[in-house]
Design an enzyme around this catalytic site. Structure first.
Site, PDB file in Angstrom:
ATOM      1  CB  CYS A   1     -63.890  31.615 -17.751  1.00 38.87           C
ATOM      2  SG  CYS A   1     -62.067  32.421 -17.768  1.00 38.87           S
TER       3      CYS A   1
ATOM      4  CD  GLU B   1     -67.991  33.629 -11.720  1.00 36.12           C
ATOM      5  OE1 GLU B   1     -68.666  34.141 -12.760  1.00 36.12           O
ATOM      6  OE2 GLU B   1     -66.881  33.165 -11.713  1.00 36.12           O
TER       7      GLU B   1
ATOM      8  CG  HIS C   1     -65.091  35.254 -14.273  1.00 41.45           C
ATOM      9  ND1 HIS C   1     -65.027  34.095 -13.865  1.00 41.45           N
ATOM     10  CD2 HIS C   1     -63.942  35.669 -15.062  1.00 41.45           C
ATOM     11  CE1 HIS C   1     -63.993  33.464 -14.367  1.00 41.45           C
ATOM     12  NE2 HIS C   1     -63.094  34.383 -14.947  1.00 41.45           N
TER      13      HIS C   1
END
Lengths: 215, 261
Positions: A89, A196, A194
């Protein structure tokens, strides 16, 4: 043992990134340990570096610069020792030459390009670009291997990076126009989305990163 | 193409889910983390936790719920309830939340939205707007309510949404208190009116009784996401049934798919 550092410079969700990396490591071979640090000496000694980042471009850039020796240590690990690097990001956007959020803020300029506000067409499309969108690989990369057809990843951002060189774009997505979704150059890799927070597809991307040895 | 999101919502008090939950194959339906895990595997696009605890101790329990969920569910998490300041937001984000909803604090002092957006980024700031229809005849109007829909703020909801979006809200979680719990469907006129003034995504909330209601909120109401609590918890509608109904209505969804090797 592979040691991966998640850079903690006061911006970004280091906890989620760390836990997601640890889970991804379980799917691979080899031992992986993660550390969360802003210590230049540690960053010089690790096998890979992840730079998260959420929030305001200028705040993130300032936070990074305010930590003495941090940028130099990451630079040395990546460019002298060829350690793999992943920006997430704003952590990816910081690689650009500059960001345009509210004001012009210099970035690291490790990949030439700028970070500008999303202007989707038609203009009634909401910004932030928020949710799951299709990842379209435009340049094959080991970190994006094995994702299958039409993988979805999670985006949440109002600004995006436009690299000067088309070949630095690894993947894009469409939201009222083409958006840079992943960039790659040498040992540098970055995602606007993202990993994650992208469930199984994100896990695969992180596992790929852990196994990646930039040549 | 960006997909419409389906978001199960968990009400949490003192670290436990409160609304009755009947989930097959769930050892502890009162444990929000067990429930989050179930929704994660069902392919929910996001999860929303609303903390309805009053006490300080309960707040600590909520943080622990976020941490435990984020440690094993690698999906977007929104947390709301009791958030007053930018620092409250940072605490939630560092625990593993991706977005934080503010409600009463934004009604009392809308400028707090700007401070939060500057601190954590606009994309992490959700303004939760609870509304009720005003009784007047003619064109529908909605008023903003606080304290779980009990107290009128005396503010026009559509004007309020316009204001908080201009101040830096990254998303609007729009709940019709009239429809909440009725299972009569979302307030589509409300969603349409909000859509006209909001340049940020809108999450429809309050009134979902079946999967078709969710599809209507998207294709008629113009919402970007649908949120529901009890119909998911009681297994009346599954996440995938909701997505299939939305897809049949012509809107794009992310259907669960096995990862290839």
């Amino acid at each position: 043992m592979t040691r991966i550092a998640i850079v903690d410079y006061g911006s970004g969700n280091v906890r989620s990134v760390r836990k997601a990396l640890e889970r991804a490591a379980l799917s691979g071979t080899g031992n992986v340990s993660t550390i969360v640090t802003d210590d230049p000496d540690e960053l010089r000694s690790v096998d890979g570096i992840v730079l998260p980042g959420v929030g305001h471009y200028a705040d993130c850039a300032t936070a990074l610069r305010n930590r003495s020796g941090l940028i130099e240590a990451i630079h040395e690990a990546v460019f002298t020792h060829g350690r793999p690097f992943m920006g997430i990001c704003v952590g990816m956007q910081l690689l650009a030459t500059f960001g345009e959020e509210d004001q012009i803020t210099p970035g690291l300029d490790w990949i030439s390009g700028s970070v500008g506000r999303l202007r989707p067409t038609p203009s009634h499309l909401p910004v932030p670009h928020m949710g799951w969108n299709t990842l379209i690989t435009v340049n094959d990369h080991p970190v994006l291997a094995g994702l299958g057809d039409g993988p979805h990843v999670y985006f949440t951002h109002s600004y995006a990076m436009t690299p000067l060189e088309e070949q630095d774009i690894a993947a894009r997505t469409d939201y009222g126009g083409s958006i840079t979704a992943a960039i790659a150059r040498g040992p540098l890799f970055g995602t606007q989305f993202h990993p994650e927070k992208s469930q199984a597809i994100g896990q695969r991307i992180l596992a790929n990163f852990l196994n990646w040895r930039p040549g | 193409m960006l997909k419409v999101r389906v978001i199960p919502c968990l009400d949490v008090k003192d670290g436990r889910t409160v609304k009755g939950v009947q989930f097959v194959d769930l050892k502890d339906a009162g444990d929000p983390v067990s429930l989050a895990r179930a929704y994660d595997s069902q392919g929910a696009d996001e999860l929303c936790f609303l903390d309805i605890t009053a006490s300080v101790e309960g707040r600590g329990a909520m943080l622990e719920v976020i941490e435990r969920t984020a440690d094993e569910c690698f999906m977007p998490l929104t947390v709301g309830g009791g958030v007053r300041t930018p620092d409250d937001m940072v605490t939630m984000l560092r625990a593993g939340a991706d977005k934080v909803a503010i409600n009463t604090a934004a009604v009392i002092e809308p400028e707090i939205v700007s401070a939060c957006a500057r601190k954590v980024g606009r994309q992490a700031v959700v303004v939760a707007v609870d509304v009720r229809r005003s009784p007047e005849s003619g064109d529908p109007k909605w008023g903003v309510y606080t304290h779980g829909g009990r107290r009128s703020a005396g503010i026009d909801a559509i004007e309020f949404i316009r204001n908080v979006v201009s101040l830096g809200a990254g998303e609007i979680l729009l709940t019709s208190m009239d429809r909440d719990g009725t299972k009569e469907g979302y307030d589509l006129q409300l969603l349409q009116a909000a859509r006209r003034v909001s340049s940020v995504p809108i999450i429809a909330s309050g009134g979902a009784g079946n999967a078709e209601h969710m599809a209507q909120a998207i294709v008629v109401g113009g919402a970007d996401a649908v949120l529901a609590a009890s119909i998911f918890h009681f297994g009346e509608v599954s996440v995938s049934e909701a997505k299939k109904a939305i897809a049949r209505a012509g809107a794009p969804v992310r259907l669960p798919r096995k990862e290839t090797s």
